[in-house]
Design a protein around this motif. Sequence first.
Motif: not given
Length: 357
Positions: A146-167
């Motif tokens: 789990l990286t991001i947890w929100t109460g309202d809608p998630f729209t984006g992490v930006g043009n060069s944004g990204k999320t990573f979790v363990r392989n």
Amino acid sequence: EIRARQAMQAAQAGISHAAAYMKVGGIDHAGGAPNDVADAITPVTLTNGASYQVYYCNPNVVPPADACDNTSAPTNCAGGFIEVASFATPLVLACGRSDDSLAKQPVVVSISRASSLADPPENPVISKGGINVQGSATVTNYFSNLTIWTGDPFTGVGNSGKTFVRNPKVPQPPMTATPPDRPTACKESDDYICLTDKTNRGPDIIDSDLTLANLSDEEMFEQYFGQDFATYRDDIATRTLAAGQASTLAGIEGESVVITGASSDVSLPSMGTRDSPVVVIIEGNLSQAGSTTIYGVVYVMGDLSASGNLTVYGNVSVQGDVAGTGSLDIIFDPFAISNAKKLGKPGLLSGSWRDWL
């Protein structure tokens, strides 16, 4: 009898001195910067001629019977200087002496710091509002999915944004493991897989969660910190300052800080280390400018907007929305968060007082 009373009263004054010193920055803040060595409290002579000397000792080692006869801190404390890991819970040895130094009285007491986190966060970014970053938000969790947890809608992490979790090929690491560096692009590496970028959204994001969205601001705060904001500010935080004084926090370690001013915007300096992190609570908005690195937990009671570069090893939690045109780099670090659990004001530990060795 008079000499014995003088020595006891001097030792009690020494204990009070040690506790008061710890409340204004811990036991390692002399000279304005921590050096991983407990500060020495200079011997004090009282107005009646009695005196005391105080030592911060290892809480797991009992001082020797002749502690107040020795002349060096390692000998007084037995086993050497206190280790950094015990700076939040030291044993205090106060040696009181009468005005003619014929009577001496040792007093030993344990000091513990109040809990600065009641329910530590378990993922990098939590927002009761939504997330819509126009710049870049890179969110990493090497310890769970789990990286991001929100109460309202998630729209984006930006043009060069990204999320990573363990392989998933990597076994579950211990909490103390240092998160390895992430890839610069959204791709798989030996340590990570990339799940979310500007065009893809992965299962590591939970948004529009009614349980989170329906919490009041007061309920969300109490869930994290175990009490209401006013009580925490007055009784737990080691430092309270106005929004305009935030720059004075540069380089601090091992403190729980409240920045007041509900209608103010704050920009934070770099602070904390993995071993000695910080808890920072902002009553207003965090409008981050410049380049800042923080170890610990950042809690924003308003909105978070970054035009600069904000890197946090630990967690960022926001009662409002997360946005901005800058760069957010949030790396979940349970070790730093665990070390941030006991950063409240120190106090004498009940039942630990001992006036003999």
